[in-house]
Design a protein around this motif. Structure first.
Motif, short mmCIF file in Angstrom:
data_model
loop_
_atom_site.label_atom_id
_atom_site.label_comp_id
_atom_site.label_asym_id
_atom_site.label_seq_id
_atom_site.Cartn_x
_atom_site.Cartn_y
_atom_site.Cartn_z
N ALA A 110 77.40 -58.67 50.59
CA ALA A 110 77.24 -59.02 52.01
C ALA A 110 78.43 -59.84 52.51
O ALA A 110 78.87 -59.68 53.65
N ILE A 111 78.98 -60.70 51.67
CA ILE A 111 80.16 -61.48 52.06
C ILE A 111 81.37 -60.57 52.23
O ILE A 111 82.22 -60.79 53.09
N ALA A 112 81.45 -59.51 51.41
CA ALA A 112 82.60 -58.60 51.45
C ALA A 112 82.63 -57.76 52.73
O ALA A 112 83.72 -57.37 53.17
N ILE A 113 81.48 -57.49 53.33
CA ILE A 113 81.43 -56.59 54.50
C ILE A 113 82.31 -57.09 55.65
O ILE A 113 83.16 -56.35 56.14
N PRO A 114 82.17 -58.35 56.12
CA PRO A 114 83.04 -58.76 57.23
C PRO A 114 84.52 -58.81 56.84
O PRO A 114 85.39 -58.61 57.67
N LEU A 115 84.80 -59.04 55.57
CA LEU A 115 86.19 -59.03 55.12
C LEU A 115 86.78 -57.63 55.21
O LEU A 115 87.92 -57.45 55.61
N LYS A 116 85.97 -56.63 54.86
CA LYS A 116 86.41 -55.23 54.98
C LYS A 116 86.69 -54.89 56.44
O LYS A 116 87.72 -54.32 56.77
N ASP A 131 90.61 -48.47 48.17
CA ASP A 131 90.11 -49.56 47.33
C ASP A 131 89.33 -50.58 48.13
O ASP A 131 88.29 -51.07 47.69
N VAL A 132 89.81 -50.90 49.33
CA VAL A 132 89.11 -51.86 50.19
C VAL A 132 87.79 -51.25 50.67
O VAL A 132 86.76 -51.90 50.65
N LEU A 133 87.82 -50.00 51.09
CA LEU A 133 86.62 -49.33 51.59
C LEU A 133 85.50 -49.34 50.55
O LEU A 133 84.34 -49.58 50.87
N PHE A 134 85.83 -49.10 49.28
CA PHE A 134 84.81 -49.02 48.24
C PHE A 134 84.61 -50.33 47.48
O PHE A 134 83.87 -50.36 46.50
N ALA A 135 85.22 -51.40 47.94
CA ALA A 135 85.06 -52.70 47.29
C ALA A 135 83.60 -53.15 47.38
O ALA A 135 82.96 -53.00 48.42
N ARG A 136 83.08 -53.67 46.29
CA ARG A 136 81.69 -54.15 46.26
C ARG A 136 81.62 -55.67 46.30
O ARG A 136 80.54 -56.23 46.31
N SER A 137 82.77 -56.34 46.26
CA SER A 137 82.77 -57.79 46.23
C SER A 137 84.09 -58.33 46.77
O SER A 137 85.06 -57.58 46.94
N ILE A 138 84.12 -59.64 47.01
CA ILE A 138 85.36 -60.26 47.46
C ILE A 138 86.43 -60.18 46.36
O ILE A 138 87.61 -60.13 46.65
N TYR A 139 86.01 -60.09 45.13
CA TYR A 139 86.95 -59.97 44.02
C TYR A 139 87.62 -58.61 44.03
O TYR A 139 88.82 -58.49 43.77
#
Length: 144
Positions: A110-116, A131-139
């Motif tokens: 959920a934290i990663a969504i606004p970052l994407k 890679d950003v589109l399929f990222a599951r975390s801030i890491y």
């Protein structure tokens, strides 16, 4: 901030990269472990505007507190005082905790969504878009 101004202080709110009123990101990464380095420019600007001998009291809340703690431990800034509020005592332990358990992984996602969204709105043209589109975390975003 208005209460501090009313008490005779000059209150300055630092706006984390891509958050609040800072606008579109200029970095290729929407989240960066190096965000603490931005404080050098912020403090330099304040000293330029107010005077080199101004007394600085720094306060960081939540992620801002973790960023402030990293800054203070990595630099030796001339500040009068500093404190963090509601920030992790051990950033490494908090990071490890966010990777374990289904609820923690959901929170991290959920934290990663606004970052994407912020990354895509910045208009970055990069081979890392997938890679950003399929990222599951801030890491994952940091690694992209």
């Amino acid at each position: 901030l208005a209460q501090l101004d009313g008490a005779g202080f000059l209150a300055v709110a630092y706006d984390y990269r891509g958050a609040g009123a800072s606008g579109v990101l200029t970095s290729t990464k929407p989240y960066s472990a190096d965000a603490w380095r931005d404080f050098d420019g912020v403090l330099e600007h304040i000293r330029k505007e107010v005077g080199p001998k101004c007394r600085l009291f720094l306060v960081g809340q939540s992620l801002g507190g973790a960023i402030l703690a990293k800054y203070l431990s990595s630099r030796n800034p001339r500040v009068t005082a500093a404190c963090t509020v509601s920030s992790p005592r051990s950033f490494a332990a908090s990071s490890a905790q966010m990777r374990s358990g289904p609820l923690a992984r959901l929170q991290n996602f959920a934290i990663a969504i606004p970052l994407k969204v912020s990354w895509f709105l910045s208009g970055r043209k990069s081979g890392r878009k997938r890679d950003v589109l399929f990222a599951r975390s801030i890491y994952d975003i940091e690694a992209a």
